[in-house]
Motif scaffolding. Structure first.
Motif, short mmCIF file in Angstrom:
data_model
loop_
_atom_site.label_atom_id
_atom_site.label_comp_id
_atom_site.label_asym_id
_atom_site.label_seq_id
_atom_site.Cartn_x
_atom_site.Cartn_y
_atom_site.Cartn_z
N ILE A 22 0.85 -1.19 0.00
CA ILE A 22 0.00 0.00 0.00
C ILE A 22 0.88 1.24 0.00
N LEU A 23 0.62 2.12 -0.95
CA LEU A 23 1.40 3.35 -1.09
C LEU A 23 0.49 4.55 -0.84
N ALA A 24 0.92 5.44 0.07
CA ALA A 24 0.13 6.61 0.41
C ALA A 24 0.94 7.88 0.17
N ASP A 25 0.25 8.92 -0.28
CA ASP A 25 0.87 10.23 -0.46
C ASP A 25 0.34 11.14 0.65
N LYS A 50 10.72 30.95 -2.91
CA LYS A 50 9.37 31.16 -3.42
C LYS A 50 8.61 29.85 -3.32
N PHE A 51 7.45 29.88 -2.68
CA PHE A 51 6.71 28.66 -2.43
C PHE A 51 5.46 28.58 -3.31
N ARG A 52 5.01 27.36 -3.53
CA ARG A 52 3.74 27.17 -4.23
C ARG A 52 2.61 27.79 -3.41
N THR A 53 1.54 28.11 -4.08
CA THR A 53 0.34 28.53 -3.37
C THR A 53 -0.44 27.28 -2.98
N LEU A 54 -1.40 27.45 -2.09
CA LEU A 54 -2.22 26.31 -1.69
C LEU A 54 -3.06 25.81 -2.87
N ASP A 55 -3.47 26.72 -3.74
CA ASP A 55 -4.22 26.32 -4.93
C ASP A 55 -3.36 25.45 -5.85
N GLU A 56 -2.10 25.84 -6.01
CA GLU A 56 -1.18 25.03 -6.83
C GLU A 56 -0.94 23.67 -6.19
N PHE A 57 -0.82 23.67 -4.89
CA PHE A 57 -0.63 22.43 -4.14
C PHE A 57 -1.80 21.47 -4.36
N ARG A 58 -3.01 22.01 -4.29
CA ARG A 58 -4.20 21.17 -4.49
C ARG A 58 -4.34 20.72 -5.94
N SER A 59 -3.86 21.51 -6.87
CA SER A 59 -3.86 21.09 -8.27
C SER A 59 -2.95 19.88 -8.47
N GLN A 60 -1.84 19.85 -7.73
CA GLN A 60 -0.94 18.70 -7.80
C GLN A 60 -1.63 17.44 -7.26
N ILE A 61 -2.42 17.61 -6.21
CA ILE A 61 -3.18 16.47 -5.67
C ILE A 61 -4.14 15.93 -6.73
N ARG A 62 -4.82 16.83 -7.42
CA ARG A 62 -5.75 16.40 -8.47
C ARG A 62 -5.03 15.58 -9.53
N MET A 73 -4.71 8.99 -0.37
CA MET A 73 -4.32 10.39 -0.43
C MET A 73 -4.68 11.02 0.91
N LEU A 74 -3.65 11.35 1.70
CA LEU A 74 -3.85 11.95 3.02
C LEU A 74 -3.84 13.47 2.88
N TYR A 274 11.69 -6.45 4.88
CA TYR A 274 11.71 -6.91 6.26
C TYR A 274 10.35 -6.88 6.95
N GLY A 275 9.26 -6.73 6.17
CA GLY A 275 7.94 -6.95 6.75
C GLY A 275 6.93 -5.83 6.61
N ALA A 276 7.34 -4.62 6.22
CA ALA A 276 6.38 -3.53 6.06
C ALA A 276 5.49 -3.80 4.85
N ARG A 277 4.25 -3.34 4.94
CA ARG A 277 3.33 -3.51 3.83
C ARG A 277 2.67 -2.19 3.42
N VAL A 278 3.13 -1.10 4.03
CA VAL A 278 2.61 0.23 3.72
C VAL A 278 3.77 1.23 3.78
N ALA A 279 3.74 2.22 2.90
CA ALA A 279 4.67 3.36 3.00
C ALA A 279 3.88 4.63 2.75
N LEU A 280 4.03 5.58 3.64
CA LEU A 280 3.38 6.88 3.50
C LEU A 280 4.46 7.94 3.36
N TYR A 281 4.59 8.47 2.14
CA TYR A 281 5.62 9.45 1.83
C TYR A 281 4.99 10.82 1.62
#
Length: 394
Positions: A22-25, A50-62, A73-74, A274-281
């Motif tokens: 299981i892979l989580a973002d 210079k940072f992304r805006t929150l709107d740009e950040f949410r566009s990346q999620i889309r 998707m967390l 070694y036994g993990a079945r999930v990674a949240l990056y």
């Protein structure tokens, strides 16, 4: 729409030797950071921050949801309200939306000015379960069952070997579990390393964390248990010990700070071994030069179709094709470094010492991956799900 999270969890619990992973973002940094939460904008110049805006950040999620390669998707509750409830982008997606269900004081970073992480973690919840389910203070029974929001949350806890603060944390977790069970809300449990244990710091932190996890869950019946765990990857010994302890506990790892591309790829490869079945990056994905391509190779490593070193080389090859300048040279990006496993980390990564390395491990795993990079934008949700399932079966 059937969710890959549910399919994989069922198979993992039935057969711990299966290849499912299981892979989580983690797109919830606005719950911890300030204006820097969305990450650096590609249009930065020199030392200009210079940072992304929150709107740009949410566009990346889309875009990542359209790609369909992660299983979870967390997000923060505010982002989930926009994307899951108002836009309903997860309705016909194999990806399960989730929210950060609590924000303990050790993640109150407030940019670079906050000092909360220097004090023992205290429990706190900005979001409520009803806000996750339907976007308001109190949902009707119909709204809770409608699936309009999300019924999954990440609950975080930090033990500091302090009876007062650890007791407070456990009382808050117990109250959360009781409410979650009553409202049909699922959760996964994140356990950090001690953040401010002072003269009470245990000598063996991995064992301390493992022991506290199994002790905490011993009194919890199946109705209130987390779907899986999210913990720092402490290495083979600690991972194997926890993964083999109880077949009902599905162990996952947190990504920690960004580091090199090999850091991200190698950690996932080794944790699964070694036994993990999930990674949240979170930061590892968010700081990548091209997030969709980075996730593509994470997926390939998670499914056992490519090794970490080969994936780094292939990733750099894709960046070159797209005309994207990498942050590091290929040689630099093939180095393993020491990265932090907590939010409150101010030190720059240093080269990993040879003593802590497993010789030869970067080259383990398949050497070639012949699957072409599909055009995910032109694929339907059903086609993406089928593409994922076909790769898992192979």
């Amino acid at each position: 729409m059937e969710k890959t999270l549910d399919v994989k969890l069922a198979r993992i619990l039935k057969d711990r030797s299966c290849n499912d992973f299981i892979l989580a973002d983690a797109k919830d940094p606005d719950m911890a950071y300030g204006l820097a939460a969305p990450g650096l904008s590609p249009e930065q110049y020199g030392s200009e921050a210079k940072f992304r805006t929150l709107d740009e950040f949410r566009s990346q999620i889309r875009e990542i949801v359209k790609q369909g390669l992660v299983d979870i998707m967390l997000m923060s509750a505010s982002t989930s309200e926009i994307l899951a409830i108002k836009e309903q982008i997860f309705l016909n997606s194999p990806i399960t939306p989730a929210i950060r269900a609590n924000d303990t004081t050790d993640i109150w970073l407030a940019g670079t000015e906050g000092v909360y992480g220097q004090y023992p973690s205290r429990p706190f919840r900005s979001a409520t379960i009803d806000h996750a389910l339907c976007g308001k203070y109190e949902c009707t029974p119909q709204e809770r069952k409608s699936g309009m929001g999300t019924d999954l949350g990440l609950y975080s806890i930090t033990f500091n070997n302090n009876p007062e603060t650890d007791y407070e944390a456990l009382v808050a977790y117990s109250a959360f579990r009781t409410e979650a069970e009553a409202k049909g809300f699922r959760h996964f449990l994140e356990v950090f390393s001690p953040n401010a244990c002072g003269d009470r710091c245990p000598e063996d932190i991995p064992k301390f964390v493992n022991d506290h996890i199994v002790r905490t869950l011993a009194g919890v019946t199946s109705a209130g248990r987390p779907l899986f765990l999210k913990i720092p990857y402490y290495g083979p010994k600690a991972m194997e010990a926890l993964a083999r302890y109880d077949s009902r506990i599905v162990v996952g790892i947190l990504g920690g700070s960004a580091g090199t591309t090999l850091d991200a790829f190698q950690m996932l490869h080794d944790a699964k071994k070694y036994g993990a079945r999930v990674a949240l990056y979170g930061r590892k994905i968010n700081n990548a030069e091209h997030q969709l391509t980075f996730i593509y190779y994470l997926r390939g490593i998670a499914d056992g179709q490519i090794g970490p070193v080969e994936a780094v080389k292939a990733y750099h090859g894709e960046l070159q094709k797209m005309g994207i300048r990498p942050k590091r040279t290929l040689e630099e990006d093939l180095q393993q470094t020491v990265t932090s496993d907590s939010y409150n980390a101010g030190n720059k990564p240093k080269k990993a010492c040879e003593k802590g390395k497993t010789k030869g491990s970067p080259s383990e795993g398949p050497r070639k991956w012949t699957d072409p990079l599909p055009d995910f934008q032109s694929m339907s949700a059903e086609e993406k799900l089928q593409w994922n399932l076909n790769r898992i079966r192979r």
